[in-house]
Design a protein around this motif. Structure first.
Motif, PDB file in Angstrom:
ATOM      1  N   GLU A   1       0.832  -1.185   0.000  1.00 45.07           N
ATOM      2  CA  GLU A   1       0.000   0.000   0.000  1.00 45.07           C
ATOM      3  C   GLU A   1       0.879   1.252   0.000  1.00 45.07           C
ATOM      4  OE1 GLU A   1      -3.017   0.022   2.976  1.00 45.07           O
ATOM      5  OE2 GLU A   1      -3.956  -1.823   2.236  1.00 45.07           O
ATOM      6  N   ILE A   2       0.450   2.268  -0.749  1.00 46.61           N
ATOM      7  CA  ILE A   2       1.240   3.484  -0.903  1.00 46.61           C
ATOM      8  C   ILE A   2       1.552   4.136   0.444  1.00 46.61           C
ATOM      9  CG2 ILE A   2       1.200   5.856  -1.775  1.00 46.61           C
ATOM     10  CD1 ILE A   2       1.883   3.809  -3.892  1.00 46.61           C
ATOM     11  N   GLU A   3       0.572   4.205   1.314  1.00 49.12           N
ATOM     12  CA  GLU A   3       0.795   4.853   2.614  1.00 49.12           C
ATOM     13  C   GLU A   3       1.833   4.099   3.433  1.00 49.12           C
ATOM     14  OE1 GLU A   3      -0.228   7.836   3.538  1.00 49.12           O
ATOM     15  OE2 GLU A   3      -1.042   7.921   1.498  1.00 49.12           O
ATOM     16  N   ASP A   4       1.862   2.778   3.303  1.00 51.07           N
ATOM     17  CA  ASP A   4       2.866   1.982   4.019  1.00 51.07           C
ATOM     18  C   ASP A   4       4.261   2.236   3.458  1.00 51.07           C
ATOM     19  OD1 ASP A   4       0.910   0.898   5.634  1.00 51.07           O
ATOM     20  OD2 ASP A   4       0.670  -0.916   4.436  1.00 51.07           O
ATOM     21  N   VAL A   5       4.343   2.381   2.139  1.00 51.71           N
ATOM     22  CA  VAL A   5       5.635   2.679   1.507  1.00 51.71           C
ATOM     23  C   VAL A   5       6.120   4.057   1.949  1.00 51.71           C
ATOM     24  CG1 VAL A   5       6.828   3.062  -0.683  1.00 51.71           C
ATOM     25  CG2 VAL A   5       5.183   1.189  -0.471  1.00 51.71           C
ATOM     26  N   LYS A   6       5.215   5.041   1.940  1.00 48.06           N
ATOM     27  CA  LYS A   6       5.593   6.392   2.372  1.00 48.06           C
ATOM     28  C   LYS A   6       6.066   6.392   3.818  1.00 48.06           C
ATOM     29  CE  LYS A   6       2.507   9.047  -0.684  1.00 48.06           C
ATOM     30  NZ  LYS A   6       1.300   9.915  -0.744  1.00 48.06           N
ATOM     31  N   SER A   7       5.364   5.648   4.672  1.00 49.53           N
ATOM     32  CA  SER A   7       5.742   5.581   6.087  1.00 49.53           C
ATOM     33  C   SER A   7       7.127   4.970   6.250  1.00 49.53           C
ATOM     34  CB  SER A   7       4.708   4.760   6.848  1.00 49.53           C
ATOM     35  OG  SER A   7       5.082   4.587   8.187  1.00 49.53           O
ATOM     36  N   ALA A   8       7.411   3.899   5.482  1.00 54.20           N
ATOM     37  CA  ALA A   8       8.728   3.251   5.567  1.00 54.20           C
ATOM     38  C   ALA A   8       9.834   4.199   5.114  1.00 54.20           C
ATOM     39  CB  ALA A   8       8.731   1.984   4.718  1.00 54.20           C
ATOM     40  N   ILE A   9       9.553   4.997   4.089  1.00 51.82           N
ATOM     41  CA  ILE A   9      10.547   5.961   3.596  1.00 51.82           C
ATOM     42  C   ILE A   9      10.782   7.065   4.622  1.00 51.82           C
ATOM     43  CG2 ILE A   9      10.953   7.751   1.856  1.00 51.82           C
ATOM     44  CD1 ILE A   9       9.567   5.918  -0.177  1.00 51.82           C
ATOM     45  N   GLU A  10       9.700   7.560   5.237  1.00 44.90           N
ATOM     46  CA  GLU A  10       9.841   8.620   6.247  1.00 44.90           C
ATOM     47  C   GLU A  10      10.675   8.151   7.437  1.00 44.90           C
ATOM     48  OE1 GLU A  10       5.893   9.750   7.266  1.00 44.90           O
ATOM     49  OE2 GLU A  10       5.473  10.669   5.303  1.00 44.90           O
ATOM     50  N   LYS A  11      10.490   6.891   7.826  1.00 43.81           N
ATOM     51  CA  LYS A  11      11.235   6.353   8.966  1.00 43.81           C
ATOM     52  C   LYS A  11      12.652   5.924   8.577  1.00 43.81           C
ATOM     53  CE  LYS A  11       7.004   4.629  11.148  1.00 43.81           C
ATOM     54  NZ  LYS A  11       6.200   3.411  11.464  1.00 43.81           N
ATOM     55  N   ASN A  12      12.877   5.702   7.285  1.00 46.35           N
ATOM     56  CA  ASN A  12      14.178   5.223   6.813  1.00 46.35           C
ATOM     57  C   ASN A  12      14.594   5.996   5.561  1.00 46.35           C
ATOM     58  OD1 ASN A  12      14.506   2.505   8.512  1.00 46.35           O
ATOM     59  ND2 ASN A  12      12.379   2.617   7.779  1.00 46.35           N
ATOM     60  N   PRO A  13      14.811   7.306   5.696  1.00 47.41           N
ATOM     61  CA  PRO A  13      15.153   8.121   4.530  1.00 47.41           C
ATOM     62  C   PRO A  13      16.509   7.779   3.922  1.00 47.41           C
ATOM     63  CG  PRO A  13      15.425   9.387   6.547  1.00 47.41           C
ATOM     64  CD  PRO A  13      14.758   8.108   6.939  1.00 47.41           C
ATOM     65  N   ASP A  14      17.317   7.018   4.672  1.00 47.42           N
ATOM     66  CA  ASP A  14      18.638   6.624   4.176  1.00 47.42           C
ATOM     67  C   ASP A  14      18.608   5.304   3.407  1.00 47.42           C
ATOM     68  OD1 ASP A  14      17.907   5.309   6.517  1.00 47.42           O
ATOM     69  OD2 ASP A  14      19.961   5.121   7.263  1.00 47.42           O
ATOM     70  N   ALA A  15      17.427   4.707   3.224  1.00 48.30           N
ATOM     71  CA  ALA A  15      17.339   3.456   2.462  1.00 48.30           C
ATOM     72  C   ALA A  15      17.829   3.681   1.032  1.00 48.30           C
ATOM     73  CB  ALA A  15      15.906   2.934   2.466  1.00 48.30           C
ATOM     74  N   LYS A  16      18.470   2.676   0.487  1.00 43.92           N
ATOM     75  CA  LYS A  16      19.047   2.791  -0.856  1.00 43.92           C
ATOM     76  C   LYS A  16      18.095   2.345  -1.953  1.00 43.92           C
ATOM     77  CE  LYS A  16      23.029   4.108   0.768  1.00 43.92           C
ATOM     78  NZ  LYS A  16      23.467   5.517   0.598  1.00 43.92           N
ATOM     79  N   ALA A  17      17.147   1.465  -1.616  1.00 43.23           N
ATOM     80  CA  ALA A  17      16.312   0.894  -2.674  1.00 43.23           C
ATOM     81  C   ALA A  17      14.981   0.417  -2.108  1.00 43.23           C
ATOM     82  CB  ALA A  17      17.041  -0.267  -3.348  1.00 43.23           C
ATOM     83  N   ILE A  18      14.023   0.251  -3.017  1.00 42.59           N
ATOM     84  CA  ILE A  18      12.720  -0.352  -2.717  1.00 42.59           C
ATOM     85  C   ILE A  18      12.543  -1.524  -3.670  1.00 42.59           C
ATOM     86  CG2 ILE A  18      10.226   0.006  -2.611  1.00 42.59           C
ATOM     87  CD1 ILE A  18      10.823   3.039  -2.404  1.00 42.59           C
ATOM     88  N   LEU A  19      12.162  -2.672  -3.134  1.00 48.32           N
ATOM     89  CA  LEU A  19      11.888  -3.846  -3.958  1.00 48.32           C
ATOM     90  C   LEU A  19      10.386  -4.122  -3.933  1.00 48.32           C
ATOM     91  CD1 LEU A  19      12.899  -6.403  -5.555  1.00 48.32           C
ATOM     92  CD2 LEU A  19      12.956  -7.572  -3.353  1.00 48.32           C
ATOM     93  N   VAL A  20       9.815  -4.369  -5.107  1.00 52.12           N
ATOM     94  CA  VAL A  20       8.376  -4.609  -5.240  1.00 52.12           C
ATOM     95  C   VAL A  20       8.150  -5.947  -5.934  1.00 52.12           C
ATOM     96  CG1 VAL A  20       6.175  -3.658  -6.038  1.00 52.12           C
ATOM     97  CG2 VAL A  20       8.098  -2.114  -5.566  1.00 52.12           C
ATOM     98  N   ASN A  21       7.241  -6.780  -5.380  1.00 53.05           N
ATOM     99  CA  ASN A  21       6.757  -7.968  -6.096  1.00 53.05           C
ATOM    100  C   ASN A  21       5.643  -7.525  -7.028  1.00 53.05           C
ATOM    101  OD1 ASN A  21       8.334  -9.709  -4.578  1.00 53.05           O
ATOM    102  ND2 ASN A  21       6.724 -10.142  -3.103  1.00 53.05           N
ATOM    103  N   ASN A  22       5.776  -7.738  -8.316  1.00 55.56           N
ATOM    104  CA  ASN A  22       4.719  -7.304  -9.218  1.00 55.56           C
ATOM    105  C   ASN A  22       4.721  -8.127 -10.500  1.00 55.56           C
ATOM    106  OD1 ASN A  22       2.782  -4.894  -9.071  1.00 55.56           O
ATOM    107  ND2 ASN A  22       3.392  -4.891 -11.202  1.00 55.56           N
ATOM    108  N   PRO A  23       3.783  -9.058 -10.655  1.00 55.35           N
ATOM    109  CA  PRO A  23       2.705  -9.400  -9.737  1.00 55.35           C
ATOM    110  C   PRO A  23       3.182 -10.426  -8.710  1.00 55.35           C
ATOM    111  CG  PRO A  23       2.501 -10.739 -11.695  1.00 55.35           C
ATOM    112  CD  PRO A  23       3.686  -9.821 -11.927  1.00 55.35           C
ATOM    113  N   THR A  24       2.347 -10.681  -7.691  1.00 54.47           N
ATOM    114  CA  THR A  24       2.625 -11.796  -6.798  1.00 54.47           C
ATOM    115  C   THR A  24       2.255 -13.091  -7.514  1.00 54.47           C
ATOM    116  OG1 THR A  24       0.414 -11.918  -5.802  1.00 54.47           O
ATOM    117  CG2 THR A  24       1.965 -10.329  -4.839  1.00 54.47           C
ATOM    118  N   TYR A  25       2.575 -14.207  -6.890  1.00 55.41           N
ATOM    119  CA  TYR A  25       2.220 -15.514  -7.451  1.00 55.41           C
ATOM    120  C   TYR A  25       0.715 -15.599  -7.716  1.00 55.41           C
ATOM    121  CZ  TYR A  25       4.846 -19.911  -8.068  1.00 55.41           C
ATOM    122  OH  TYR A  25       5.547 -20.972  -8.576  1.00 55.41           O
ATOM    123  N   TYR A  26      -0.074 -14.883  -6.913  1.00 57.40           N
ATOM    124  CA  TYR A  26      -1.527 -14.964  -7.017  1.00 57.40           C
ATOM    125  C   TYR A  26      -2.114 -13.937  -7.986  1.00 57.40           C
ATOM    126  CZ  TYR A  26      -0.796 -17.641  -2.743  1.00 57.40           C
ATOM    127  OH  TYR A  26      -0.350 -18.566  -1.818  1.00 57.40           O
ATOM    128  N   GLY A  27      -1.248 -13.130  -8.617  1.00 53.76           N
ATOM    129  CA  GLY A  27      -1.719 -12.161  -9.599  1.00 53.76           C
ATOM    130  C   GLY A  27      -1.979 -10.776  -9.051  1.00 53.76           C
TER     131      GLY A  27
END
Length: 483
Positions: A146-172
Motif C-alpha cells: 500500500e502506498i501509505e505503508d511505503v511512504k511511512s517506511a521511507i519517512e522512517k528510513n530516509p537513508d534506504a538505498k532501494a525499494i523492492l516490489v513484487n509485481n505481480p505476486t504468485y496470485y496475480g
C-alpha cells in the motif's frame, strides 16, 4: 530493431554445419561419450550443448551474437539494456539487490518476497525494512504494497538505498507500481521489481503496467515461466539510470562462466516468438484463464478469484492470466487438492498452499486441458467435499525481526527440536515450496503461531524446504540468543 532475428540461434545453426572436431568441454563431445544422454535428449539437443568460443561469444563479456541478442531483448521489453540470465530469476533478483546495496545499507521490501531476495541480504549484509502486506483472510493470501505503508517506511528510513516490489505476486496481485517508482525516485532510492511472473505484461494488450514502462530501475523477468523459454532462463532488465557495466560485474560475481547455449538460445528464440506473436498468444491465454475462472466458479465451493478484487490500494491491479482457486469451502486445503489432482487425475498444478491452488495458464495451454481441469475439480468436490471446520488459511505471518539476515545466518547456532524453539531466533530459512516465500527467515523470532503453522503445513502435505534437518523435526537457532 529487427525482432525477426535470433542471433544466438542462428550462430548455433551455422556452427552445427561446420563439423568442428571438439577438443574442448563439455566432455561428452556432442554426445558421443554419453549415448544414454543422447537417447534422452536427442542428437540435435546434445550437439549444441557446447562451450563458449569466439563464433558463439561469451556471456561474461559479450561482444557479438550474445550482445546482439541482449540488445534485441532490451528493444522488445522497452528497457535500456537486458541481460541474459542462466541462473534463473533467482540470480536476477540477487543481482538487483547486490547492484544497489552493500553491507549496512537499508532496503525497503515486502516480507512476502521470494527467498532469493532474502538470500541476497545474507550475501551482501543489507538490512531489510519490511512493509508487511495486508492479508485477505478469506482467501489466506498476502496482498500488494500500500502506498501509505511505503511512504511511512521511507519517512522512517530516509537513508534506504532501494525499494523492492513484487509485481505481480504468485496470485496475480499488483501494487501501484508507477506511484511507488515516483515516490522512490523522489527520495533518491532505486526501485527494483521482481517481475518473475509478469513476462506477459510486456506483450499482452490489457495487462497491468510493466516495470520498464513504470520507469523502474531494474526488473527481473522469468522468461521460462509465462514466456516459453527453457527452465532456468531469465532476463534482467535495467533502466537508463543504471550503470550497465557495473551490473555486468555484479552478475559475474555469481553467475556461471560456463553458460548453457541451450538456455541462451531458448531465450533468444522465445524473445523473438513473443516480439512477433506475443500479443496474439497472450490474448488466447487471457481468454483461456477467463473461461476457466467462469467454469470453475459455476461448480460451487471453489472460488477462482479475479479482477473483482481490485481496490486500487492493496490490490491496485490484477493479472487476469493467473488462475488462483480457493478450495476451503469444499473442506480441503489447497495442497490436498493439489495432491489429488496429481495422484488421481494426472494433472500437475503449479502449487497448492493451505487455502489455494494455482493453475499456471500460458502460451502452451489448450482449451481441452482447461476442460479436463474443470471436470476433475467438479469430481473432487463430489467425492471429497466435507465441512471446512478446523482448516487454516493464511499463507503469511508478520515476522518479528531481531537480527539482520547476514548476522544471524553466520552466527553460532544450535539445533533444537522444533517445539523447543519458541522464543528463539531462527538462523535458517523455512518455507513451503512452491511458492518459496519464507515462513521464517534468518534473524526472525520463532513464535508458537509459526510453529503451529509449520506443523499444520507438514500434516497437510506441503513440501517444506530450507532447514538443515530434511524432516523439519529440528530447527537451527542462534545459540544463547532469546527473542
Amino acid at each position: 530493431m529487427n525482432q525477426s532475428k535470433a542471433p544466438i540461434y542462428e550462430a548455433l545453426e551455422k556452427f552445427r554445419k561446420m563439423r568442428i572436431v571438439p577438443f574442448d568441454v563439455p566432455g561428452h563431445k556432442r554426445g558421443r561419450g554419453n549415448p544414454e544422454l543422447v537417447e534422452l535428449l536427442g542428437e540435435k539437443c546434445v550437439g549444441i550443448d557446447v562451450n563458449s568460443m569466439k563464433p558463439l561469444d561469451n556471456l561474461c563479456h559479450p561482444v557479438s551474437v550474445i550482445k546482439e541478442a541482449e540488445e534485441l531483448a532490451a528493444d522488445a521489453f522497452g528497457a535500456y539494456y537486458a541481460f541474459l540470465m542462466v541462473g534463473g530469476t533467482t540470480s536476477a533478483v540477487q543481482t538487483m539487490i547486490l547492484s544497489c546495496c552493500k553491507q549496512g545499507d537499508k532496503i525497503i521490501l515486502p516480507r512476502n518476497v521470494h527467498r532469493s531476495a532474502i538470500n541476497a541480504l545474507v550475501l551482501c549484509g543489507a538490512i531489510p525494512v519490511y512493509v508487511n502486506p495486508k492479508i485477505d483472510h478469506e482467501l489466506g493470501i498476502s496482498l500488494g504494497m500500500e502506498i501509505e505503508d511505503v511512504k511511512s517506511a521511507i519517512e522512517k528510513n530516509p537513508d534506504a538505498k532501494a525499494i523492492l516490489v513484487n509485481n505481480p505476486t504468485y496470485y496475480g496481485i499488483c501494487s501501484a507500481l508507477e506511484d511507488i517508482v515516483k515516490i522512490g525516485h523522489k527520495h533518491g532510492m532505486k526501485v527494483l521489481v521482481d517481475e518473475a511472473h509478469g513476462t506477459h505484461f510486456y506483450f499482452g494488450k490489457n495487462m497491468p503496467i510493466t516495470a520498464m514502462k513504470a520507469k523502474a530501475d531494474m526488473a527481473s523477468v522469468s522468461m521460462h515461466k509465462s514466456g516459453g523459454s527453457l527452465t532456468q532462463s531469465s532476463f534482467l532488465l535495467i533502466g537508463e539510470n543504471m550503470n550497465k557495466g557495473y551490473v555486468r560485474q555484479i552478475i559475474n560475481l555469481t553467475q556461471t562462466t560456463s553458460a548453457s547455449y541451450l538456455l541462451l538460445s531458448s531465450l533468444d528464440i522465445s524473445r523473438r516468438n513473443l516480439a512477433l506473436r506475443g500479443q496474439e498468444a497472450f490474448d488466447r491465454v487471457e481468454y483461456l484463464a477467463s473461461y476457466a475462472r467462469n467454469e470453475i466458479n459455476r461448480i460451487g465451493g471453489y472460488y477462482a478469484f479475479g479482477p473483482e478484487l481490485i481496490n486500487k490500494n492493496s490490490i491496485y491491479d490484477f493479472d487476469v492470466t493467473k488462475l488462483s482457486i480457493n478450495t476451503l469451502d469444499i473442506g480441503l486445503a489447497g495442497i490436498e487438492v493439489y495432491d489429488i489432482l496429481r495422484d488421481e487425475y494426472d494433472i500437475q498444478i503449479e502449487f497448492g498452499d493451505l487455502g489455494n491452488i494455482l493453475a499456471y495458464i500460458s502460451v502452451g495451454d489448450r482449451k481441452q486441458d482447461i476442460e479436463r481441469l474443470v471436470t476433475a475439480l467438479a469430481d473432487i468436490k463430489r467425492r471429497y467435499s466435507k465441512d471446512r471446520t478446523g482448516l487454516m488459511s493464511n499463507e503469511y505471518i508478520n515476522p518479528k525481526v531481531i537480527m539482520s539476515p547476514q548476522d544471524s545466518f553466520y552466527a553460532q547456532k544450535e539445533s533444537l527440536p522444533i517445539q523447543e524453539t519458541v522464543g528463539k531466533v531462527c538462523s535458517e530459512f523455512v518455507m513451503c515450496y512452491p511458492p518459496g516465500i519464507p515462513i521464517l527467515a534468518p534473524g526472525e523470532l520463532i513464535t508458537e503461531e509459526i510453529i503451529d503453522y509449520i506443523t499444520y503445513a507438514k500434516d497437510k502435505g506441503c513440501s517444506i524446504t530450507g532447514p538443515v534437518d530434511p524432516y523439519i523435526n529440528e530447527l537451527n537457532v542462534i545459540k544463547g540468543r532469546e527473542g
